[in-house]
Design an enzyme around this catalytic site. Structure first.
Site, short mmCIF file in Angstrom:
data_model
loop_
_atom_site.label_atom_id
_atom_site.label_comp_id
_atom_site.label_asym_id
_atom_site.label_seq_id
_atom_site.Cartn_x
_atom_site.Cartn_y
_atom_site.Cartn_z
N CYS A 1 0.79 -1.23 0.00
CA CYS A 1 0.00 0.00 0.00
C CYS A 1 0.82 1.28 0.00
O CYS A 1 0.52 2.22 -0.75
CB CYS A 1 -0.99 0.00 1.16
SG CYS A 1 -0.25 0.18 2.80
N HIS B 1 -2.32 1.04 7.01
CA HIS B 1 -2.73 1.10 5.61
C HIS B 1 -2.87 2.54 5.15
O HIS B 1 -3.40 3.39 5.87
CB HIS B 1 -4.06 0.37 5.40
CG HIS B 1 -4.51 0.38 3.97
ND1 HIS B 1 -3.82 -0.28 2.97
CD2 HIS B 1 -5.53 1.03 3.36
CE1 HIS B 1 -4.42 -0.06 1.82
NE2 HIS B 1 -5.45 0.73 2.03
N ASP C 1 -7.67 4.28 -3.69
CA ASP C 1 -6.76 3.40 -2.98
C ASP C 1 -6.34 2.30 -3.94
O ASP C 1 -7.12 1.40 -4.24
CB ASP C 1 -7.47 2.81 -1.75
CG ASP C 1 -6.60 1.86 -0.95
OD1 ASP C 1 -5.43 1.65 -1.33
OD2 ASP C 1 -7.08 1.33 0.06
#
Length: 271
Positions: free
Chosen positions: A71, A110, A125
């Site tokens: 991420c 995250h 995302d």
């Protein structure tokens, strides 16, 4: 951190054609193309290689070395590209609840992005692995929003937001977060934790994912799964390390690093 990257190289890497503009159409198209071209993967933490978040390192790894990342790597690179196009972008941080109870207290590990486009706030995302958001969501609670795959929605209560996806008829929470912009040091600390802590999934297990316009590909240790909306998942067990390497190269489009070191780690995965 500097936000300057080679935008042309980025657009070529994700296969985006045309002149990008800071609007919602471009934002959605870039997110879809990014998720399909740059796979989620944790080969560096698995092999004990430090994960670097400086943009020159991310460019080298994701754009020129044929790799993906997780991420922090994915969303930091995506944010830099969006800013060069003219978007206003803020980084956020979340507590992952995927496959966890709704009231679980998890660490902030995250990264996601808040992006301004066409006079509205959006969330995007490109780094959530098996449930990657291939697109963008309006920052609007309690409304199911269509993506190319599953519907997604946002819930909000007392300033806390939850990202959910509708999976086979059930709304499942991916993570919870607030809208406080985060400094780069927050990602540096979280990145160090998830990439080096002995009990971290990224250290203990092989994890890869890629999201295309019609399916989700995931690999955890030796189980390779293909998921298509409305269909039963296709699961395949990969018995040998060379079988895993073949899937990483052919299905996840990865150029593998240090094959000898990687094979040693793959041989040690549970059967």
């Amino acid at each position: 951190m500097s936000d300057a990257i080679d935008l042309d190289a980025y657009l070529q890497r994700i296969g985006y054609r045309g002149a990008p503009k800071p609007d919602q159409t471009t934002l959605r198209a870039l997110a879809v193309a990014h998720a399909a071209a740059l796979p989620f993967e944790n080969l560096d933490p698995l092999c004990g290689v430090p994960v670097q978040l400086e943009l020159d390192a991310l460019e080298r790894k994701l754009l020129y070395q044929g790799r993906g990342g997780y991420c922090f790597e994915q969303n930091l690179l995506f944010a830099a590209a969006l800013r060069m196009i003219g978007f206003t972008v803020q980084g956020l941080i979340a507590r992952v609840l995927w496959n966890q109870p709704e009231d679980a207290v998890t660490a902030q590990t995250h990264m996601l992005l808040r992006v301004e486009a066409d006079g509205e706030s959006w969330l995007t995302d490109v780094g959530f692995g098996s449930m990657n958001l291939a697109g963008a969501l309006r920052l609007e609670p309690d409304v199911a929003q269509v993506t190319g795959l599953e519907p997604f929605r946002l819930l909000e209560r007392n300033g806390e937001w939850r990202m959910q996806a509708c999976v086979r008829g059930d709304w499942l929470t991916l993570y919870r977060f607030d809208l406080e912009p985060r400094a780069s040091v927050d990602y540096v600390v979280a990145n160090h934790y998830v990439s080096t802590y002995p009990s971290s999934n990224f250290v203990q297990h092989l994890i890869a994912a890629r999201t295309t316009q019609d399916r989700r590909l995931t690999l955890r240790d030796r189980e390779f799964t293909v998921r298509r909306p409305g269909m039963e998942p296709e699961r395949h067990t990969l018995p040998g390390s060379e079988d895993i390497c073949r899937v990483l190269e052919q299905e996840f489009l990865l150029r593998l690093p240090d094959r000898t070191r990687l094979l040693q780690k793959l041989d040690a995965l549970p059967q």
